[in-house]
Design a protein around this motif. Structure first.
Motif, PDB file in Angstrom:
ATOM      1  N   UNK A  46       0.900  -1.710   0.026  1.00  0.00           N
ATOM      2  CA  UNK A  46      -0.265   0.154  -0.108  1.00  0.00           C
ATOM      3  C   UNK A  46       1.260   1.710  -0.014  1.00  0.00           C
ATOM      4  N   UNK A  47       1.639   1.170   0.066  1.00  0.00           N
ATOM      5  CA  UNK A  47       2.868   2.115  -0.237  1.00  0.00           C
ATOM      6  C   UNK A  47       3.102   2.910  -1.108  1.00  0.00           C
ATOM      7  N   UNK A  48       3.004   4.505  -1.144  1.00  0.00           N
ATOM      8  CA  UNK A  48       3.135   5.614  -2.388  1.00  0.00           C
ATOM      9  C   UNK A  48       4.847   5.492  -2.944  1.00  0.00           C
ATOM     10  N   UNK A  49       5.818   4.909  -2.267  1.00  0.00           N
ATOM     11  CA  UNK A  49       6.562   4.293  -2.843  1.00  0.00           C
ATOM     12  C   UNK A  49       7.710   6.233  -3.451  1.00  0.00           C
ATOM     13  N   UNK A  50       7.372   7.069  -2.183  1.00  0.00           N
ATOM     14  CA  UNK A  50       8.656   7.736  -2.500  1.00  0.00           C
ATOM     15  C   UNK A  50       9.344   7.116  -1.230  1.00  0.00           C
ATOM     16  N   UNK A  51      10.670   7.700  -1.614  1.00  0.00           N
ATOM     17  CA  UNK A  51      12.396   7.731  -0.535  1.00  0.00           C
ATOM     18  C   UNK A  51      12.351   8.949  -0.338  1.00  0.00           C
ATOM     19  N   UNK A  81      19.147  -6.081  -6.288  1.00  0.00           N
ATOM     20  CA  UNK A  81      19.061  -6.723  -6.597  1.00  0.00           C
ATOM     21  C   UNK A  81      18.278  -6.970  -7.573  1.00  0.00           C
ATOM     22  N   UNK A  82      18.357  -5.749  -8.534  1.00  0.00           N
ATOM     23  CA  UNK A  82      17.865  -6.278  -9.885  1.00  0.00           C
ATOM     24  C   UNK A  82      19.167  -7.305 -10.722  1.00  0.00           C
ATOM     25  N   UNK A  83      20.028  -6.763 -10.712  1.00  0.00           N
ATOM     26  CA  UNK A  83      21.019  -8.471 -10.574  1.00  0.00           C
ATOM     27  C   UNK A  83      20.935  -9.627 -10.051  1.00  0.00           C
ATOM     28  N   UNK A  84      20.704  -9.887  -9.254  1.00  0.00           N
ATOM     29  CA  UNK A  84      20.672 -10.986  -8.178  1.00  0.00           C
ATOM     30  C   UNK A  84      18.766 -11.830  -8.964  1.00  0.00           C
ATOM     31  N   UNK A  85      17.975 -10.560  -9.523  1.00  0.00           N
ATOM     32  CA  UNK A  85      16.961 -10.854  -9.520  1.00  0.00           C
ATOM     33  C   UNK A  85      16.163 -10.610 -11.579  1.00  0.00           C
ATOM     34  N   UNK A  86      17.183  -9.808 -11.782  1.00  0.00           N
ATOM     35  CA  UNK A  86      16.841 -10.436 -12.682  1.00  0.00           C
ATOM     36  C   UNK A  86      15.558  -8.836 -13.711  1.00  0.00           C
ATOM     37  N   UNK A  87      15.050  -8.631 -12.238  1.00  0.00           N
ATOM     38  CA  UNK A  87      13.579  -7.735 -12.407  1.00  0.00           C
ATOM     39  C   UNK A  87      14.574  -5.620 -12.083  1.00  0.00           C
ATOM     40  N   UNK A  88      14.090  -5.548 -13.757  1.00  0.00           N
ATOM     41  CA  UNK A  88      14.304  -3.769 -13.228  1.00  0.00           C
ATOM     42  C   UNK A  88      13.513  -3.332 -12.280  1.00  0.00           C
ATOM     43  N   UNK A  89      13.921  -2.072 -11.104  1.00  0.00           N
ATOM     44  CA  UNK A  89      13.331  -1.456 -10.394  1.00  0.00           C
ATOM     45  C   UNK A  89      13.067  -0.067 -10.535  1.00  0.00           C
ATOM     46  N   UNK A  90      12.793   0.829 -11.692  1.00  0.00           N
ATOM     47  CA  UNK A  90      13.063   2.190 -12.288  1.00  0.00           C
ATOM     48  C   UNK A  90      12.932   3.434 -10.615  1.00  0.00           C
ATOM     49  N   UNK A  91      13.585   3.981 -10.787  1.00  0.00           N
ATOM     50  CA  UNK A  91      13.597   4.576  -9.317  1.00  0.00           C
ATOM     51  C   UNK A  91      13.535   6.474 -10.668  1.00  0.00           C
ATOM     52  N   UNK A  92      13.251   7.196 -10.047  1.00  0.00           N
ATOM     53  CA  UNK A  92      12.909   8.345 -10.411  1.00  0.00           C
ATOM     54  C   UNK A  92      13.899   9.558  -9.046  1.00  0.00           C
ATOM     55  N   UNK A  93      13.912  10.038 -10.058  1.00  0.00           N
ATOM     56  CA  UNK A  93      15.429  10.334 -10.131  1.00  0.00           C
ATOM     57  C   UNK A  93      15.120  12.493  -9.364  1.00  0.00           C
ATOM     58  N   UNK A  94      14.390  13.117 -10.036  1.00  0.00           N
ATOM     59  CA  UNK A  94      13.795  13.968 -10.072  1.00  0.00           C
ATOM     60  C   UNK A  94      13.256  14.747  -8.733  1.00  0.00           C
ATOM     61  N   UNK A 154      11.685   8.141  -5.528  1.00  0.00           N
ATOM     62  CA  UNK A 154      10.505   6.872  -5.946  1.00  0.00           C
ATOM     63  C   UNK A 154      10.278   6.384  -6.776  1.00  0.00           C
ATOM     64  N   UNK A 155       9.292   4.973  -6.047  1.00  0.00           N
ATOM     65  CA  UNK A 155       9.938   3.923  -7.102  1.00  0.00           C
ATOM     66  C   UNK A 155       8.407   3.479  -7.158  1.00  0.00           C
ATOM     67  N   UNK A 156       8.329   1.925  -7.477  1.00  0.00           N
ATOM     68  CA  UNK A 156       6.975   1.804  -7.057  1.00  0.00           C
ATOM     69  C   UNK A 156       6.861   0.287  -6.531  1.00  0.00           C
ATOM     70  N   UNK A 157       6.918   0.601  -5.271  1.00  0.00           N
ATOM     71  CA  UNK A 157       7.066  -0.472  -4.043  1.00  0.00           C
ATOM     72  C   UNK A 157       6.477  -2.218  -4.652  1.00  0.00           C
ATOM     73  N   UNK A 158       5.471  -2.620  -5.624  1.00  0.00           N
ATOM     74  CA  UNK A 158       4.818  -3.653  -5.734  1.00  0.00           C
ATOM     75  C   UNK A 158       6.238  -3.961  -6.366  1.00  0.00           C
ATOM     76  N   UNK A 274       0.057   7.147  -8.581  1.00  0.00           N
ATOM     77  CA  UNK A 274      -0.246   7.083  -7.655  1.00  0.00           C
ATOM     78  C   UNK A 274      -0.601   8.398  -6.594  1.00  0.00           C
ATOM     79  N   UNK A 275      -1.852   8.838  -6.677  1.00  0.00           N
ATOM     80  CA  UNK A 275      -2.857   9.379  -5.445  1.00  0.00           C
ATOM     81  C   UNK A 275      -3.578   9.725  -4.128  1.00  0.00           C
ATOM     82  N   UNK A 276      -2.660  10.422  -3.702  1.00  0.00           N
ATOM     83  CA  UNK A 276      -2.834   9.946  -1.804  1.00  0.00           C
ATOM     84  C   UNK A 276      -3.737  11.669  -1.165  1.00  0.00           C
TER      85      UNK A 276
END
Length: 398
Positions: A46-51, A81-94, A154-158, A274-276
């Motif tokens: 349920x997280x919004x994904x802000x770091x 994590x991406x190197x082990x899992x093979x799944x990318x987790x895009x990171x918004x850096x703005x 920010x990222x997508x927690x899922x 994501x809107x909250x």
């Protein structure tokens, strides 16, 4: 016969999974106990994904040192994590833009938050109304100014949880038990045990309780310091958008007719936003209410009118693990030194996952340098939670 391992972890959210990954890579045998049908179905889903480095007021007190360490770790941690899992987790850096919708709101940012932002280890840039709208053209004409917090991510927690789950699945050191509800934790001179509702038990040298807002049910001595904070949010999809709809995550805080609003938009790389968000302390029912959705839409309409009209997709509610001073509890909690707690992150679980895993690893391994000891001191579970004992610059999160 019970399961036996070096470390048992209760809780399969982002905190528990981050700890399991860290300890597994260090060669320890780990059993991760999760009540849900799969990992990450609680507050992490349920997280919004802000770091966050500065958005939450709790970030601006003593916890800023812990957050700085976690923020510094994040890019490398995701690459691992991406190197082990093979799944990318895009990171918004703005970064994050906090805006004011009237002169009173701007004065609050200037007088209450700006001095604390300047005292934090992170950057802050003042924005006039034109500068704010140049960065995010959809902002309302009512915006009178704001601040850019460029170090926030920010990222997508899922997607983060998918990468963590896949990483654990490829580990030869971590065993995951889903649909396994822990009912009790005990410790003694020969180790600790987790008792399950099924009648089974897990024996370990160390048990880590990372069960979110339910951690107090397993550690009654801490229950008075822990509580749920319900947050409601939804996904929207701007028509025709297939990439980031915004270049930043955007936040405002304002009051109207006695109601506080906290509109917060976090763009996803696939076009969703994501809107909250709502903050309902001591509400333990993860139900989406129409009142909460209406409050969110009202707040968003004031900050970014076009966004309030975007088609709504998934709606959700989650229960953040709150603590009385809105800082996490990380440390040993029993006389036999066999039980460690890692909870109470109060909406900063995604933000603090890498450093929490690092701190717990140090406790388990017993190799604690001065810098780590300083961070653990901030998060110690036996600290003074009274208003007199709490730092005066730690406030209720927004």
């Amino acid at each position: 016969m019970p399961d036996t391992c070096d470390v048992a972890i209760i809780g399969g959210g982002v905190i528990g999974c981050a700890i399991a990954h860290r300890l597994g890579t260090e060669g320890r045998s780990v059993v991760l106990v999760e009540e849900g049908a799969r990992l990450g179905l609680g507050a992490s889903d349920a997280a919004m994904g802000g770091i966050l480095t500065q958005t939450e007021p709790a970030c601006l007190g003593p916890l800023s040192k812990v957050i700085k360490r976690s923020r510094d770790m994040y890019p490398g941690w995701l690459a691992e994590l991406s190197g082990v899992s093979g799944l990318e987790v895009p990171l918004l850096e703005g970064g994050d833009i906090q805006v004011a919708l009237d002169d009173a709101g701007m004065e609050r940012l200037d007088t209450e938050l700006l001095p604390r932002w300047k005292n934090s280890p992170f950057k802050v840039e003042r924005l006039g109304p034109a500068e704010a709208r140049e960065l995010e053209p959809l902002l309302s004409e009512a915006v009178v100014g704001g601040f850019l917090l460029p170090d926030e991510l920010a990222l997508d927690p899922r997607e983060l949880m998918s990468a963590l789950a896949a990483t654990l699945g490829r580990s030869g050191r971590v065993r995951v038990l889903t649909e396994a509800r822990a009912t009790a934790v005990t410790s003694g001179p020969r180790g600790a045990r987790v008792y399950l509702a099924s009648g089974d038990r897990v024996s370990a040298d160390t048990v880590i309780v990372a069960a979110g807002h339910l951690s107090g049910t397993l550690l009654p001595a801490l229950s008075e310091h822990l509580f749920p904070i319900r947050g409601v949010a939804y996904d929207a999809r701007p028509p025709g958008v297939t990439g980031y709809a915004l270049r930043h995550h955007v936040f405002a805080e304002f009051e109207e007719n006695g109601v506080e609003y906290f509109p917060y938009l976090v763009p996803r790389h696939d076009g969703r936003v994501a809107v909250g968000v709502t903050y309902e302390e001591n509400v333990g029912d993860p139900t989406v209410t129409e009142q909460a959705l209406a409050e969110i839409r009202h707040g968003v309409a004031a900050m970014m009118p076009e966004a309030a009209a975007w088609p709504v997709g998934r709606t959700w509610a989650g229960l953040r693990p709150g603590s009385r001073d809105h800082m996490p509890l990380i440390g040993r909690v029993d006389g036999h030194r066999g039980v460690i707690v890692a909870t109470g992150h109060s909406g900063l679980g995604v933000t603090l996952a890498p450093v929490t895993a690092e701190l717990v690893s140090a406790l388990v391994g017993g190799h604690i340098d001065d810098a780590t000891r300083d961070l653990l001191e901030i998060c110690r579970p036996d600290r003074d939670f009274s208003p007199r004992g709490a730092a005066e610059d730690v406030a209720v999160p927004r």
